[in-house]
Design a protein around this motif. Sequence first.
Motif, mmCIF file in Angstrom:
data_model
loop_
_atom_site.group_PDB
_atom_site.id
_atom_site.type_symbol
_atom_site.label_atom_id
_atom_site.label_comp_id
_atom_site.label_asym_id
_atom_site.label_seq_id
_atom_site.Cartn_x
_atom_site.Cartn_y
_atom_site.Cartn_z
ATOM 1 N N GLY A 8 0.773 -1.228 0.000
ATOM 2 C CA GLY A 8 0.000 0.000 0.000
ATOM 3 C C GLY A 8 0.803 1.275 0.000
ATOM 4 N N GLY A 9 2.106 1.162 0.110
ATOM 5 C CA GLY A 9 2.926 2.361 0.071
ATOM 6 C C GLY A 9 2.960 2.959 -1.326
ATOM 7 N N GLY A 10 3.531 4.137 -1.415
ATOM 8 C CA GLY A 10 3.643 4.796 -2.711
ATOM 9 C C GLY A 10 3.981 6.257 -2.540
ATOM 10 N N LEU A 20 -2.097 1.662 4.282
ATOM 11 C CA LEU A 20 -1.142 0.563 4.327
ATOM 12 C C LEU A 20 -1.833 -0.683 4.854
ATOM 13 C CD1 LEU A 20 2.019 2.329 5.810
ATOM 14 C CD2 LEU A 20 1.225 2.232 3.432
ATOM 15 N N SER A 21 -1.430 -1.815 4.313
ATOM 16 C CA SER A 21 -1.950 -3.101 4.770
ATOM 17 C C SER A 21 -0.795 -3.982 5.202
ATOM 18 C CB SER A 21 -2.725 -3.794 3.646
ATOM 19 O OG SER A 21 -3.828 -3.036 3.222
ATOM 20 N N CYS A 22 -1.076 -4.821 6.167
ATOM 21 C CA CYS A 22 -0.099 -5.793 6.642
ATOM 22 C C CYS A 22 -0.799 -7.140 6.724
ATOM 23 C CB CYS A 22 0.452 -5.385 8.002
ATOM 24 S SG CYS A 22 1.504 -6.632 8.783
ATOM 25 N N ALA A 23 -0.480 -8.000 5.775
ATOM 26 C CA ALA A 23 -1.060 -9.338 5.767
ATOM 27 C C ALA A 23 -0.252 -10.232 6.699
ATOM 28 C CB ALA A 23 -1.057 -9.897 4.352
ATOM 29 N N ALA A 24 -0.940 -10.815 7.651
ATOM 30 C CA ALA A 24 -0.253 -11.598 8.672
ATOM 31 C C ALA A 24 -0.625 -13.069 8.568
ATOM 32 C CB ALA A 24 -0.614 -11.075 10.050
ATOM 33 N N SER A 25 0.330 -13.913 8.822
ATOM 34 C CA SER A 25 0.084 -15.348 8.889
ATOM 35 C C SER A 25 0.703 -15.883 10.169
ATOM 36 C CB SER A 25 0.669 -16.060 7.675
ATOM 37 O OG SER A 25 2.069 -15.894 7.640
ATOM 38 N N GLY A 26 0.264 -17.071 10.547
ATOM 39 C CA GLY A 26 0.754 -17.635 11.795
ATOM 40 C C GLY A 26 -0.278 -17.471 12.892
ATOM 41 N N SER A 27 0.017 -18.026 14.020
ATOM 42 C CA SER A 27 -0.926 -18.041 15.134
ATOM 43 C C SER A 27 -1.302 -16.638 15.584
ATOM 44 C CB SER A 27 -0.314 -18.808 16.307
ATOM 45 O OG SER A 27 -1.100 -18.643 17.466
ATOM 46 N N THR A 28 -2.588 -16.429 15.823
ATOM 47 C CA THR A 28 -3.030 -15.130 16.332
ATOM 48 C C THR A 28 -2.482 -14.887 17.733
ATOM 49 O OG1 THR A 28 -5.093 -16.123 17.123
ATOM 50 C CG2 THR A 28 -5.127 -15.101 14.952
ATOM 51 N N TYR A 29 -2.150 -15.967 18.438
ATOM 52 C CA TYR A 29 -1.577 -15.806 19.776
ATOM 53 C C TYR A 29 -0.186 -15.173 19.710
ATOM 54 C CZ TYR A 29 -5.393 -18.828 21.188
ATOM 55 O OH TYR A 29 -6.631 -19.352 21.402
ATOM 56 N N SER A 30 0.447 -15.292 18.556
ATOM 57 C CA SER A 30 1.768 -14.673 18.371
ATOM 58 C C SER A 30 1.658 -13.221 17.942
ATOM 59 C CB SER A 30 2.555 -15.456 17.312
ATOM 60 O OG SER A 30 2.784 -16.782 17.745
ATOM 61 N N ARG A 31 0.437 -12.741 17.813
ATOM 62 C CA ARG A 31 0.217 -11.374 17.310
ATOM 63 C C ARG A 31 -0.690 -10.592 18.251
ATOM 64 N NH1 ARG A 31 -2.821 -12.312 12.552
ATOM 65 N NH2 ARG A 31 -2.656 -14.566 12.402
ATOM 66 N N THR A 78 -5.316 -9.150 8.783
ATOM 67 C CA THR A 78 -4.761 -7.974 8.137
ATOM 68 C C THR A 78 -4.839 -6.765 9.061
ATOM 69 O OG1 THR A 78 -5.455 -8.799 5.974
ATOM 70 C CG2 THR A 78 -4.812 -6.490 6.107
ATOM 71 N N LEU A 79 -3.722 -6.097 9.176
ATOM 72 C CA LEU A 79 -3.623 -4.865 9.945
ATOM 73 C C LEU A 79 -3.540 -3.707 8.962
ATOM 74 C CD1 LEU A 79 -3.126 -3.813 12.955
ATOM 75 C CD2 LEU A 79 -0.720 -3.669 12.252
ATOM 76 N N TYR A 80 -4.230 -2.638 9.267
ATOM 77 C CA TYR A 80 -4.239 -1.475 8.386
ATOM 78 C C TYR A 80 -3.705 -0.235 9.098
ATOM 79 C CZ TYR A 80 -7.510 -4.356 5.710
ATOM 80 O OH TYR A 80 -8.090 -5.372 5.017
ATOM 81 N N LEU A 81 -3.201 0.665 8.293
ATOM 82 C CA LEU A 81 -2.871 2.002 8.768
ATOM 83 C C LEU A 81 -3.430 2.973 7.741
ATOM 84 C CD1 LEU A 81 -1.419 3.600 11.031
ATOM 85 C CD2 LEU A 81 0.532 3.784 9.464
ATOM 86 N N GLN A 82 -4.531 3.613 8.098
ATOM 87 C CA GLN A 82 -5.132 4.625 7.241
ATOM 88 C C GLN A 82 -4.450 5.941 7.540
ATOM 89 O OE1 GLN A 82 -7.716 4.220 4.869
ATOM 90 N NE2 GLN A 82 -7.121 6.311 4.308
ATOM 91 N N MET A 83 -3.860 6.530 6.520
ATOM 92 C CA MET A 83 -3.106 7.771 6.692
ATOM 93 C C MET A 83 -3.759 8.872 5.873
ATOM 94 S SD MET A 83 0.776 6.273 6.513
ATOM 95 C CE MET A 83 0.683 5.916 4.765
ATOM 96 N N SER A 84 -4.064 9.977 6.510
ATOM 97 C CA SER A 84 -4.654 11.105 5.811
ATOM 98 C C SER A 84 -3.897 12.378 6.157
ATOM 99 C CB SER A 84 -6.135 11.247 6.179
ATOM 100 O OG SER A 84 -6.284 11.458 7.572
ATOM 101 N N THR A 119 7.303 -1.028 3.571
ATOM 102 C CA THR A 119 6.763 -0.431 2.362
ATOM 103 C C THR A 119 7.046 1.066 2.406
ATOM 104 O OG1 THR A 119 4.772 -0.235 0.970
ATOM 105 C CG2 THR A 119 4.438 -0.102 3.344
ATOM 106 N N GLN A 120 7.509 1.589 1.288
ATOM 107 C CA GLN A 120 7.959 2.983 1.239
ATOM 108 C C GLN A 120 6.784 3.936 1.031
ATOM 109 O OE1 GLN A 120 11.109 4.323 1.661
ATOM 110 N NE2 GLN A 120 10.173 6.350 1.449
ATOM 111 N N VAL A 121 6.779 4.986 1.817
ATOM 112 C CA VAL A 121 5.804 6.069 1.653
ATOM 113 C C VAL A 121 6.579 7.347 1.393
ATOM 114 C CG1 VAL A 121 4.064 7.493 2.798
ATOM 115 C CG2 VAL A 121 4.050 5.006 3.103
ATOM 116 N N THR A 122 6.250 8.011 0.302
ATOM 117 C CA THR A 122 6.909 9.261 -0.056
ATOM 118 C C THR A 122 5.850 10.338 -0.246
ATOM 119 O OG1 THR A 122 8.698 8.061 -1.157
ATOM 120 C CG2 THR A 122 8.460 10.405 -1.669
ATOM 121 N N VAL A 123 5.995 11.421 0.493
ATOM 122 C CA VAL A 123 5.047 12.531 0.418
ATOM 123 C C VAL A 123 5.784 13.770 -0.072
ATOM 124 C CG1 VAL A 123 3.322 13.889 1.659
ATOM 125 C CG2 VAL A 123 3.796 11.535 2.378
#
Length: 124
Positions: A8-10, A20-31, A78-84, A119-123
């Motif tokens: 989701g960067g750009g 931004l999105s973060c796709a996660a795998s593995g046990s939810t107990y580890s997160r 999936t974890l998100y970061l909405q940036m405005s 992921t790179q974010v450039t503003v």
Amino acid sequence: HVQLVESGGGSVQAGGTLRLSCAASGSTYSRACMGWFRQAPGKERERVARLDTVDRSAYYADSVKGRFTISQDNAKDTLYLQMSSLKPEDTAMYYCAADPRPCHEIDPINAYIHWGQGTQVTVS
């Protein structure tokens, strides 16, 4: 084993938005605690936001409060970061991180066990 993959960067103009999105795998107990960090060239890695997936408490750095929102989908994969209202000073590599401990037990605050590649974010 936990894997985190950011996307989701750009490049965006000042005042714009990105999610931004973060796709996660593995046990939810580890997160139990998940967070977003960023690092600009020549600067230390900074915690931007974090979410305790158990008690649902969220934290934001003062520099992004009111502009960024951290969230997680219902499936907890999936974890998100909405940036405005993005600013040039938001330019950085953004990383997703996860840890099996409750957020308040992570000390120092950047001592998460699992990290994505960023992921790179450039503003401009």
